[in-house]
Design a protein around this motif. Structure first.
Motif, mmCIF file in Angstrom:
data_model
loop_
_atom_site.group_PDB
_atom_site.id
_atom_site.type_symbol
_atom_site.label_atom_id
_atom_site.label_comp_id
_atom_site.label_asym_id
_atom_site.label_seq_id
_atom_site.Cartn_x
_atom_site.Cartn_y
_atom_site.Cartn_z
ATOM 1 N N UNK A 33 68.605 -4.327 129.998
ATOM 2 C CA UNK A 33 68.654 -5.424 129.038
ATOM 3 C C UNK A 33 69.498 -4.993 127.842
ATOM 4 N N UNK A 34 70.481 -5.795 127.492
ATOM 5 C CA UNK A 34 71.352 -5.529 126.347
ATOM 6 C C UNK A 34 71.111 -6.625 125.317
ATOM 7 N N UNK A 35 70.680 -6.237 124.122
ATOM 8 C CA UNK A 35 70.342 -7.238 123.114
ATOM 9 C C UNK A 35 70.609 -6.687 121.721
ATOM 10 N N UNK A 45 62.197 -14.404 122.691
ATOM 11 C CA UNK A 45 62.913 -14.341 123.963
ATOM 12 C C UNK A 45 62.735 -12.996 124.661
ATOM 13 N N UNK A 46 62.685 -11.913 123.892
ATOM 14 C CA UNK A 46 62.529 -10.599 124.518
ATOM 15 C C UNK A 46 61.143 -10.455 125.140
ATOM 16 N N UNK A 47 60.127 -10.933 124.459
ATOM 17 C CA UNK A 47 58.777 -10.891 125.032
ATOM 18 C C UNK A 47 58.697 -11.734 126.300
ATOM 19 N N UNK A 93 70.995 -10.648 126.379
ATOM 20 C CA UNK A 93 70.016 -11.502 125.705
ATOM 21 C C UNK A 93 70.364 -11.607 124.230
ATOM 22 N N UNK A 94 70.659 -12.817 123.757
ATOM 23 C CA UNK A 94 70.964 -12.998 122.339
ATOM 24 C C UNK A 94 72.123 -13.944 122.138
ATOM 25 N N UNK A 95 72.862 -13.729 121.059
ATOM 26 C CA UNK A 95 74.050 -14.524 120.792
ATOM 27 C C UNK A 95 75.228 -14.015 121.596
ATOM 28 N N UNK A 96 76.416 -14.410 121.176
ATOM 29 C CA UNK A 96 77.601 -14.022 121.919
ATOM 30 C C UNK A 96 77.836 -12.525 121.965
ATOM 31 N N UNK A 97 77.403 -11.811 120.934
ATOM 32 C CA UNK A 97 77.661 -10.369 120.890
ATOM 33 C C UNK A 97 76.945 -9.607 122.000
ATOM 34 N N UNK A 98 75.631 -9.770 122.181
ATOM 35 C CA UNK A 98 74.984 -9.093 123.312
ATOM 36 C C UNK A 98 75.493 -9.563 124.673
ATOM 37 N N UNK A 99 75.799 -10.858 124.787
ATOM 38 C CA UNK A 99 76.289 -11.354 126.070
ATOM 39 C C UNK A 99 77.648 -10.751 126.412
ATOM 40 N N UNK A 100 78.550 -10.706 125.437
ATOM 41 C CA UNK A 100 79.862 -10.121 125.682
ATOM 42 C C UNK A 100 79.759 -8.627 125.962
ATOM 43 N N UNK A 101 78.847 -7.960 125.263
ATOM 44 C CA UNK A 101 78.636 -6.539 125.498
ATOM 45 C C UNK A 101 78.105 -6.300 126.902
ATOM 46 N N UNK A 102 77.161 -7.134 127.329
ATOM 47 C CA UNK A 102 76.593 -6.992 128.670
ATOM 48 C C UNK A 102 77.669 -7.117 129.739
ATOM 49 N N UNK A 103 78.617 -8.013 129.536
ATOM 50 C CA UNK A 103 79.692 -8.175 130.513
ATOM 51 C C UNK A 103 80.526 -6.898 130.623
ATOM 52 N N UNK A 104 80.873 -6.322 129.483
ATOM 53 C CA UNK A 104 81.658 -5.091 129.493
ATOM 54 C C UNK A 104 80.894 -3.962 130.167
ATOM 55 N N UNK A 105 79.624 -3.829 129.825
ATOM 56 C CA UNK A 105 78.790 -2.773 130.393
ATOM 57 C C UNK A 105 78.627 -2.966 131.895
ATOM 58 N N UNK A 106 78.483 -4.203 132.342
ATOM 59 C CA UNK A 106 78.313 -4.472 133.773
ATOM 60 C C UNK A 106 79.535 -4.015 134.569
ATOM 61 N N UNK A 107 80.709 -4.209 134.019
ATOM 62 C CA UNK A 107 81.933 -3.743 134.696
ATOM 63 C C UNK A 107 81.978 -2.224 134.720
ATOM 64 N N UNK A 131 75.441 -10.097 136.420
ATOM 65 C CA UNK A 131 75.128 -10.334 135.014
ATOM 66 C C UNK A 131 74.219 -11.552 134.905
ATOM 67 N N UNK A 132 73.161 -11.399 134.149
ATOM 68 C CA UNK A 132 72.282 -12.511 133.801
ATOM 69 C C UNK A 132 72.427 -12.748 132.306
ATOM 70 N N UNK A 133 72.700 -13.975 131.906
ATOM 71 C CA UNK A 133 72.922 -14.302 130.498
ATOM 72 C C UNK A 133 71.825 -15.219 129.982
ATOM 73 N N UNK A 134 71.236 -14.822 128.852
ATOM 74 C CA UNK A 134 70.203 -15.644 128.213
ATOM 75 C C UNK A 134 70.594 -15.833 126.752
ATOM 76 N N UNK A 135 71.295 -16.920 126.434
ATOM 77 C CA UNK A 135 71.725 -17.138 125.053
ATOM 78 C C UNK A 135 70.568 -17.581 124.158
ATOM 79 N N UNK A 136 70.572 -17.108 122.932
ATOM 80 C CA UNK A 136 69.549 -17.531 121.964
ATOM 81 C C UNK A 136 70.180 -18.197 120.750
#
Length: 362
Positions: A33-35, A45-47, A93-107, A131-136
Motif C-alpha cells: 500500500x502506497x499512501x 480510507x486506510x482503515x 491510496x490517496x490523492x494524485x501523489x500516492x496514485x502516481x507514486x504507486x504506478x512508478x513503484x509498480x513498474x 495496480x489498484x487505485x483508490x482516490x480520496x
C-alpha cells in the motif's frame, strides 16, 4: 484515425472498497500500500482498506510517507525498502501523489534492474505489477489514466506514460472526499475541470472523448460551486468524484495541454496546489482555441459562461513571487514542453512570458 482504450475496471459508490473484497483476492496474496502521511488515516480510507484486505486474506505492508508532488527520491526510497518483497500488486491510496507514486513503484518492482529515470523510456519495460487505485480526492483522475507525474532531481515535474501504468481496478467512494477542506476541494475540482476542458480542446480529441468531456464540464459547472458552499453535500461530493473520473478518462485519450506545463513550476517551486496552478492559465487556453475550434469554445461557454469569470466565482486567486531568472527558465521549459503539440493556438515565448507575468506578485 483515432482510438479509445480504457482497461481499468471501476467500482463507484459508497463502501465500494468493502463491498468488493473479493477483487483484492483475485489480485494476489501480498500487497504493498502506497499512501500519504495523514489524509488516508483521517478520512477512514486506510482503515477500510486494511479491514478489507484482512477479510480477503491478503497480506500487506504500508508505506505512508508520500509527499505532495512526489519525487524521484521518494520512489527510489520505496523501491529500495521493498525490492526484495514478494508483492503481487500495488495499491495507491490517496490523492494524485500516492496514485502516481504507486504506478512508478509498480513498474520498478516488476522490472528490478530499472532506475526511476528509465520510466521515461517505455521501450525498456513491457509490464508492471497490477495496480489498484483508490482516490480520496476528486480531481486528478489518476485512477483511470496511464500517466504518472513525478518531480525530478532538479525540481521539475516530469510525466511518463505507459499503458502498463493503467490501474487494473479503481475504487471510488465519495465519502473519502468529505473531509477535504475548501482549498483542496477547489484545487482538485479545478484540476478535473482543466482535464475536461483541455481534453475537449486538444488536437488529440476524439468523438468519444468529447462526449465524456462535456459531461464532466457540465457536472463541474453545477456541483463545484455547490460543494464549495456546502462541504457536507454528499450528492455534490459524489458528482465531483464522477466528474473527476470522467475527466481522467478524457485525458487518457487526449493528454493534457499547455495549461498543465505552465502550472508545473508554480506547484513544485512555489507550493501552489496543482489544480490552482493549472487553472490559472485555463482561460487563455480557451481563448487561444477560439480561432481553430470556435464551436467548441462556444459550447464550453454555454455551460460555464466566460472561463475567467467562472474561475473567479469559485475563488481562484494565484499570485506568486517570480524572479527574472525563474521567469526565463519557466518560459523556455513551457514552450519546449511536449504539451505544445496538442494545444490549439499560438503560445510563443512572448505570450507565455505575459501569462507568468499575470500571476507574478510585485
Amino acid at each position: 484515425m483515432w482510438r479509445y482504450y480504457m482497461p481499468t475496471k471501476v467500482f463507484f459508490g459508497l463502501d465500494s472498497v468493502k463491498q468488493n473484497w473479493e477483487i483484492f483476492s483475485s489480485l494476489g496474496k501480498n500487497a504493498l500500500i502506497v499512501t500519504g502521511k495523514r489524509s488516508s488515516k483521517e478520512n477512514g480510507s486506510l482503515d477500510d482498506l486494511k479491514a478489507t484486505l484482512q477479510k480477503a486474506n491478503v497480506n500487506f505492508v504500508v508505506f505512508d510517507d508520500v509527499e505532495e508532488n512526489p519525487s524521484f527520491r521518494t520512489v527510489r526510497k520505496i523501491v529500495e525498502i521493498y525490492v526484495d518483497g514478494n508483492y503481487d500488486f500495488v495499491i495507491g491510496l490517496g490523492g494524485g501523489s500516492p496514485l502516481d507514486t504507486a504506478k512508478a513503484v509498480a513498474v520498478l518492482l516488476k522490472n528490478k534492474k530499472l532506475k526511476v529515470e528509465d520510466l521515461y523510456d517505455p521501450s525498456k519495460y513491457t509490464d508492471a505489477l497490477p495496480i489498484c487505485a483508490i482516490p480520496t480526492t476528486a480531481g486528478t483522475g489518476s485512477e483511470v489514466t496511464q500517466y504518472s507525474v513525478l518531480t525530478d532531481d532538479n525540481g521539475f515535474k516530469r510525466g511518463f506514460s505507459s499503458d502498463v501504468a493503467f490501474p487494473k481496478v479503481a475504487f471510488i467512494d465519495p465519502k473519502y472526499t468529505l473531509m477535504m477542506n475548501e482549498g483542496l476541494t477547489r484545487s482538485t475540482g479545478l484540476d478535473a475541470l482543466c482535464h475536461a476542458v483541455e481534453g475537449y480542446l486538444s488536437r488529440r480529441a476524439t468523438p468519444i472523448s468529447d462526449v465524456i468531456a462535456l459531461q464532466a464540464i457540465e457536472l463541474i459547472a453545477q456541483y463545484l460551486p455547490k460543494v464549495l458552499q456546502n462541504p457536507n453535500d454528499f450528492e455534490a461530493r459524489e458528482k465531483m468524484c464522477l466528474a473527476s473520473c470522467l475527466a481522467g478518462v478524457v485525458i487518457a485519450q487526449t493528454s493534457t495541454t499547455l495549461a498543465h506545463a505552465l502550472g508545473y513550476p508554480l506547484s513544485t517551486f512555489k507550493d501552489i496546489r496543482h489544480g490552482d496552478a493549472t487553472a490559472a492559465f485555463l482561460d487563455v487556453v480557451v481563448d487561444q482555441a477560439r480561432n481553430e475550434v470556435p464551436e467548441k469554445v462556444e459550447k464550453i461557454e454555454s455551460i460555464l459562461g466566460k472561463m475567467d469569470e467562472f474561475l473567479k466565482n469559485v475563488g481562484l486567486n494565484v499570485s506568486v513571487e517570480i524572479s527574472d531568472e525563474e521567469l526565463e527558465i519557466w518560459v523556455q521549459k513551457a514552450i519546449s514542453a511536449k504539451h505544445v503539440q496538442w494545444t490549439r493556438g499560438n503560445f510563443d515565448a512572448k505570450l507565455v512570458r505575459e501569462l507568468y507575468e499575470r500571476v507574478r506578485k510585485y
